[in-house]
Write an enzyme that holds these catalytic residues in place. Structure first.
Site, mmCIF file in Angstrom:
data_model
loop_
_atom_site.group_PDB
_atom_site.id
_atom_site.type_symbol
_atom_site.label_atom_id
_atom_site.label_comp_id
_atom_site.label_asym_id
_atom_site.label_seq_id
_atom_site.Cartn_x
_atom_site.Cartn_y
_atom_site.Cartn_z
ATOM 1 N N SER A 23 0.832 -1.220 0.000
ATOM 2 C CA SER A 23 0.000 0.000 0.000
ATOM 3 C C SER A 23 0.857 1.257 0.000
ATOM 4 C CB SER A 23 -0.909 0.003 1.235
ATOM 5 O OG SER A 23 -0.133 -0.089 2.416
ATOM 6 N N ASN A 110 -1.501 -2.251 13.359
ATOM 7 C CA ASN A 110 -2.953 -2.011 13.382
ATOM 8 C C ASN A 110 -3.305 -0.709 14.102
ATOM 9 O OD1 ASN A 110 -2.937 -4.447 12.169
ATOM 10 N ND2 ASN A 110 -3.986 -5.569 13.801
ATOM 11 N N THR A 155 -37.878 29.512 -8.755
ATOM 12 C CA THR A 155 -38.281 28.201 -8.226
ATOM 13 C C THR A 155 -38.651 27.405 -9.458
ATOM 14 O OG1 THR A 155 -40.599 28.785 -7.972
ATOM 15 C CG2 THR A 155 -39.198 29.168 -6.054
ATOM 16 N N HIS A 156 -38.393 26.153 -9.449
ATOM 17 C CA HIS A 156 -38.612 25.290 -10.639
ATOM 18 C C HIS A 156 -37.877 25.835 -11.862
ATOM 19 C CE1 HIS A 156 -41.919 23.516 -8.277
ATOM 20 N NE2 HIS A 156 -42.179 24.767 -7.944
ATOM 21 N N SER A 277 -13.406 28.721 -28.232
ATOM 22 C CA SER A 277 -13.446 27.814 -29.373
ATOM 23 C C SER A 277 -13.027 28.589 -30.608
ATOM 24 C CB SER A 277 -14.866 27.265 -29.534
ATOM 25 O OG SER A 277 -15.046 26.779 -30.847
ATOM 26 N N LYS A 283 -18.247 31.596 -28.165
ATOM 27 C CA LYS A 283 -18.314 30.773 -26.958
ATOM 28 C C LYS A 283 -17.278 31.127 -25.896
ATOM 29 C CE LYS A 283 -18.655 26.294 -27.715
ATOM 30 N NZ LYS A 283 -19.646 25.683 -26.828
ATOM 31 N N ASN A 285 -16.551 28.950 -22.583
ATOM 32 C CA ASN A 285 -17.023 27.763 -21.859
ATOM 33 C C ASN A 285 -16.579 27.764 -20.397
ATOM 34 O OD1 ASN A 285 -18.014 26.813 -24.329
ATOM 35 N ND2 ASN A 285 -16.054 25.830 -24.806
ATOM 36 N N GLU A 290 -17.693 23.110 -14.910
ATOM 37 C CA GLU A 290 -18.182 21.793 -15.354
ATOM 38 C C GLU A 290 -17.383 20.671 -14.690
ATOM 39 O OE1 GLU A 290 -18.244 21.801 -19.695
ATOM 40 O OE2 GLU A 290 -19.234 23.750 -19.636
ATOM 41 N N TYR A 317 -9.062 -5.767 13.226
ATOM 42 C CA TYR A 317 -8.480 -5.320 11.962
ATOM 43 C C TYR A 317 -8.606 -6.392 10.873
ATOM 44 C CZ TYR A 317 -5.166 -3.814 8.427
ATOM 45 O OH TYR A 317 -4.602 -3.450 7.232
ATOM 46 N N GLN A 322 -7.157 -1.500 4.463
ATOM 47 C CA GLN A 322 -6.060 -0.825 3.774
ATOM 48 C C GLN A 322 -6.587 0.024 2.612
ATOM 49 O OE1 GLN A 322 -2.085 -2.634 3.380
ATOM 50 N NE2 GLN A 322 -2.598 -2.928 1.243
ATOM 51 N N LYS A 325 -7.724 4.273 2.626
ATOM 52 C CA LYS A 325 -6.900 5.484 2.478
ATOM 53 C C LYS A 325 -6.948 6.052 1.062
ATOM 54 C CE LYS A 325 -3.854 3.138 4.723
ATOM 55 N NZ LYS A 325 -4.889 2.358 5.434
HETATM 56 N N1 ARG Z 1 -0.808 -1.207 5.415
HETATM 57 C C1 ARG Z 1 -1.756 -1.608 6.393
HETATM 58 C C2 ARG Z 1 -3.035 -0.778 6.240
HETATM 59 O O1 ARG Z 1 -2.983 0.235 5.628
HETATM 60 C C3 ARG Z 1 -1.185 -1.400 7.763
HETATM 61 C C4 ARG Z 1 -1.728 -2.315 8.786
HETATM 62 C C5 ARG Z 1 -1.285 -3.696 8.537
HETATM 63 N N2 ARG Z 1 -1.639 -4.600 9.586
HETATM 64 C C6 ARG Z 1 -1.603 -5.928 9.431
HETATM 65 N N3 ARG Z 1 -1.941 -6.622 10.452
HETATM 66 N N4 ARG Z 1 -1.259 -6.492 8.321
HETATM 67 O O2 ARG Z 1 -4.076 -1.138 6.708
#
Ligand code: ARG
Length: 342
Positions: A23, A110, A155-156, A277, A283, A285, A290, A317, A322, A325
């Site tokens: 990760s 963890n 409105t609308h 354009s 135009k 834009n 958007e 956990y 993972q 994130k």
């Molecule tokens: N890279 C892991 C995560 O983002 C860290 C925690 C890993 N823990 C484990 N018991 N393998 O969740």
């Protein structure tokens, strides 16, 4: 690279598994929080006489150096490492020897990852609130200059009653004010320390979790160690708060697009945020608006993704977590960019 988690396995995982498991490309953005967290952890271990002052100094100096070297570009974060926690510890142990391994006493990845994310997101919440505050002030300035600018209220999408542009634009000011309030409230739940919960059931070492939380300027500690490592409510909440900001930005973007059209002709955007354009010179834009409207979809998608990820996960956990994130960081970046361009 030898695996710190080796345990009962030979730790001879396949290259494919290593890549799939890694990760670091996502969590390397938390390198600073990871090192800050580790420095507080070492200080706590030494405070509780679990490691000696000399050991603590060696580890802390090593961590300071790693932080400096990453920031100066001298130390490249290795994309082949499993995650940022393993990378920092591996570099530390390589540089200062076996004493580096003591850093991991009375903690697990963890609780470490839960801490890093909280430290990282609390920073992001502050940054986003700062940007929202700037946007509100801009809206107030625009309103001030348009106290007597009459426009149609709808409105609308049908002409309803005459209003002033000040009245209209301040409605968005109210939305962004509520967004700030929501983030302030969320901050309280983010700024709680999970560290010391270890894998899930704490440790037999006589640690001081409150002392460590104080060093990290966190308000309190997660009281249940199983909850500490399984709780991702604050990520769901943040993804949801960001989705609400995205709604507001998208509504503003939609009206900007409408109001700049020749049919409405209420406002004109500066050339800095529009495109033209060559074959249709009439135009102008509203591409940025958007895109703000379009990017809202990914922010909602991230929220749904996180909700689905957590659904049915057994305590405590699981590696599924993972994935959280990448999703929350994408929402953070998208909303920050949309706020800046708005
Ligand atoms: N890279 C892991 C995560 O983002 C860290 C925690 C890993 N823990 C484990 N018991 N393998 O969740």
């Amino acid at each position: 690279m030898s695996k710190l988690w080796k345990g009962r396995t030979s730790a001879k995982t396949s290259v494919l598994a290593d890549e799939f498991n890694s990760s670091i490309k996502i969590d390397k953005r938390m390198y600073k929080e990871d090192i800050e967290g580790s420095m507080a952890h070492v200080a706590m271990l030494s405070h509780c006489n679990i490691i000696t002052k000399v050991e603590a100094k060696k580890i802390t100096d090593g961590l300071v150096k790693i932080l400096k070297d990453i920031e100066s570009g001298k130390l490249k974060i290795d994309d082949k490492a499993e995650d940022i926690h393993m990378f920092v510890e591996e570099v530390l142990t390589k540089r200062i020897g076996d004493v580096g391994k003591k850093l991991h006493t009375a903690r697990s990845r963890n609780d470490q990852v839960a801490l890093d994310v909280r430290l990282n997101l609390r920073k992001e919440i502050t940054l986003i609130n700062f940007t929202l505050d700037k946007l509100i002030n801009l809206i107030i300035d625009i309103a001030d200059k348009n106290r007597n600018t009459i426009m149609s209220g709808f409105t609308h999408l049908q002409k309803a009653q005459p209003i002033t542009f000040a009245h209209y634009i301040l409605a968005y000011g109210m939305m962004f004010k509520r967004d700030m309030e929501r983030l302030y409230d969320l901050y309280k739940r983010v700024n709680v320390s999970p560290i010391g919960a270890c894998a899930l059931a704490g440790t037999t070492y006589k640690t001081d979790r409150v002392y460590e939380a104080k060093l990290l300027e966190m308000d309190s500690i997660c009281e249940n160690s199983i909850d500490a490592v399984s709780d991702r409510d604050f990520i769901v909440e943040f993804a949801s708060d960001l989705s609400i900001i995205a709604i507001h930005l998208s509504r503003l973007a939609e009206e900007t697009i409408l109001f700049t059209s020749a049919e409405f002709n209420y406002i004109e955007l500066s050339d800095a945020v529009t495109t033209g354009s060559s074959i249709m010179p009439q135009k102008k834009n509203s591409d940025m608006a958007e895109l703000v409207r379009g990017k809202t979809g990914r922010v909602y998608g991230n929220l749904l993704n996180i909700l689905t990820l957590l659904k049915g996960l057994p305590l405590a956990y699981n590696k599924d977590m993972q994935e959280d994130k990448e999703l929350i960081f994408d929402s953070v970046d998208t909303v920050k960019n949309s706020l800046n361009i708005s």
